[in-house]
Design an enzyme around this catalytic site. Sequence first.
Site, PDB file in Angstrom:
ATOM      1  N   SER A 593       0.841  -1.190   0.000  1.00 14.15           N
ATOM      2  CA  SER A 593       0.000   0.000   0.000  1.00 14.15           C
ATOM      3  C   SER A 593       0.884   1.251   0.000  1.00 14.15           C
ATOM      4  O   SER A 593       1.661   1.455  -0.934  1.00 14.15           O
ATOM      5  CB  SER A 593      -0.961  -0.034   1.195  1.00 14.15           C
ATOM      6  OG  SER A 593      -1.970   0.931   1.068  1.00 14.15           O
ATOM      7  N   ASP A 668      -9.129  -4.476  -6.132  1.00 14.59           N
ATOM      8  CA  ASP A 668      -8.755  -3.568  -5.048  1.00 14.59           C
ATOM      9  C   ASP A 668      -9.601  -2.307  -5.157  1.00 14.59           C
ATOM     10  O   ASP A 668      -9.394  -1.479  -6.049  1.00 14.59           O
ATOM     11  CB  ASP A 668      -7.256  -3.240  -5.159  1.00 14.59           C
ATOM     12  CG  ASP A 668      -6.704  -2.534  -3.927  1.00 14.59           C
ATOM     13  OD1 ASP A 668      -7.482  -1.850  -3.243  1.00 14.59           O
ATOM     14  OD2 ASP A 668      -5.492  -2.665  -3.674  1.00 14.59           O
ATOM     15  N   HIS A 700      -7.623  -5.248  -1.578  1.00 14.54           N
ATOM     16  CA  HIS A 700      -6.372  -4.631  -1.128  1.00 14.54           C
ATOM     17  C   HIS A 700      -5.552  -5.559  -0.223  1.00 14.54           C
ATOM     18  O   HIS A 700      -4.337  -5.443  -0.144  1.00 14.54           O
ATOM     19  CB  HIS A 700      -6.689  -3.327  -0.384  1.00 14.54           C
ATOM     20  CG  HIS A 700      -5.517  -2.423  -0.188  1.00 14.54           C
ATOM     21  ND1 HIS A 700      -4.723  -1.975  -1.222  1.00 14.54           N
ATOM     22  CD2 HIS A 700      -4.999  -1.871   0.940  1.00 14.54           C
ATOM     23  CE1 HIS A 700      -3.772  -1.190  -0.751  1.00 14.54           C
ATOM     24  NE2 HIS A 700      -3.914  -1.111   0.559  1.00 14.54           N
TER      25      HIS A 700
END
Length: 723
Positions: A593, A668, A700
């Site tokens: 991320s 995602d 995600h």
Amino acid sequence: MKLYKIIALLVFTVLSVSAQQKITIEDIYMGSFRPKGMDELQSLQNTNQYTILNAMRATRSMQVDLYDFATLAKVSTLVDSRDFPELAAGIDSYTFSKDEKMLLIANNSNQIFRHSFTADFYIYDLTAKKITKLADQVQEPVFSPDGTKVAFAKQNNLYVYELSSAKTTQLTFDGKKNAIINGITDWVYEEEFAFVRAFDWSADGSKIAYIRFDESQVPEFSMNVYAQELYPTVETFKYPKAGEKNSEVSLHLIDLRNSGKDTTVKLGNYSDFYIPRIKWTNESNVLSVQVINRHQDNLDLIFVDGNTAEAKVILNEKDKAYIDITDNLTFLKDNSFIWTSEKDGFNHIYVYNKSGKLINQLTKGNWEITAYYGLDEKNKMVYYQSTENGSINRDVYKIGLDGKNKTRLTAKIGTNAGTFSPNFQYFINAYSSATIPPLYTLNDSKTGKELRSIVNNDALSDKLKKYDLPQKEFFMLKTEKGNELNAWMIKPKDFDANKKYPVFMYQYSGPGSQQVNNEWHAADDYWFMMLSQMGYIVACVDGRGTGFRGADFKKVTQKQLGKYEVEDQIDAAKVFGNYAYVDKSRIGIFGWSYGGFMSSNCILKGSDVFKMAIAVAPVTSWRFYDSIYTERYMQTPQENAGGYDDNSPLNFAKLLKGKFLLVHGSADDNVHVQNSMRMIEALVNANKQFDWAIYPDKNHGIYGGMTRIQLYNKMTNFIKENL
């Protein structure tokens, strides 16, 4: 004789090394090292008791059990799923009515986004032992304060269910997917303000306040869902990217005593604003509302008269960078209130009267309040968690409402977190450190004394002994530029200072985050120890922009996300490279991320320092990310184009020299796969070789089935081959 001793010593050493059992990816991600805890622990408010949701393997059932705080003895089982056919699917979660005579029980839950879900909900009468179905697949049901009604949301509208008549009444009628949402947050509010239920009962149960989201003008984002069908389907939802239109929000009051009359509250002359919190005060007709501007550097706390809908600003707070939204606002009996703020440079607790006049700053110092636990009004004591004993540690404290008699209630160095009994006589302390797995104890709230153990993980500790795992070494790393940064390092158990080792760096680095903290292992920590068993040193550095070291340290990255953070990781790698036992030609970096955004930038801007990098679900341009998060730190692309583009890895693909693995889930909803696709295109156009993996229909977190095991085996092999 000496020769025999040397031979014996060598044999012992070989046997000791070979006796160290190896960690496997399967061990880690199939739960072999998962510690015991206290699931769904809830402290009751009316009796000195708490409840836990227990899974009973013998009967394959779930039950909510009641325990006494003073003795820790089990008092009773409040509800057992095997007693009711309606609960055959189990109990996913539960909440109490205010008088704690009824439960709302959820099962058959279906996740929507990070926090939101729909579920089948049941009302359970604890006295009559009777269960009643509320509704199928609804969101966020909550009892009225008097326990006679339940409000809930379904398909973007609000409803109220009356227990006595079993009648459901619809309150709003214009809810429509991708257009109007009543009482439930839109995607970006849920993700960035961390709440779903955008409605609240007044103290007397006569009114419901709610936020209405008009997202009709918000741009849509679409994702292919591949599934198992012949043709993929398309999932479309509203997602405001940086600089794009947000939902138009308005605040409403529904008067249930006046046929559900819906009144729009005129908050003031605001434009392009957010309503990140609403909460009724202890005065039945006074609603508190937090309104913050789009830049998120100017916040008003507003009191709204529930009868007239008139709004009055009670408190205003400004910041040169941004203001964090919390759930710490607490009203006292006279409607004075407790508030937390970074206005003196560190997050501290303040008390205001009901007119918004400051009474007292309760806590002071170069440390942070990290959790607010509550107020014992009888004894005028406030309970909280802080970093006073070091930014990587957490302790539980109490302090008087007058700012005096501060007392540390936890003694062990590490991470302590409290759950308090309703009368604040006791608290359950959840403790762990980098060397001690989670331990739950009953403590006295007056002195902090440990009264007895509740749950320990001695069995896990014994199990881990055969792995002979290394320990994290915490230290302060000083870069060549003079920046002092929290860090940890894991060395191989058979570490030899005369050898040269490769270093694998891990980080997240996002604003206000922390990875260098003294608590028990997450799953990735076991992976790092597995890598150490393979001969790697693993290190983590929290650079500038991370949290719990004051506002200046955290907010230095304002308008330049990725600039100072990347600089610090590169500088830290250079420090490691100068250690006598490190092979400076073999340093790699990994992140997920925000951490993937960082590792992507590091392998490009630090191409002479890093040999390899892995980026999982990375942001590759903040232009692609959501408005609330991105603009909090960057303002809009229209205002700060340089800040967006100067730190986007898309613009530095030509600098790639090392080995690069790029990973993303195609579904995602948070950091869209668009980020990685654009990165791939940039690398291809720069004629750079790299590796990549797209996980179909994974979000995600990239998990489900064997996904995590396959992913971590892939990353392990990439490290072994390239570092």
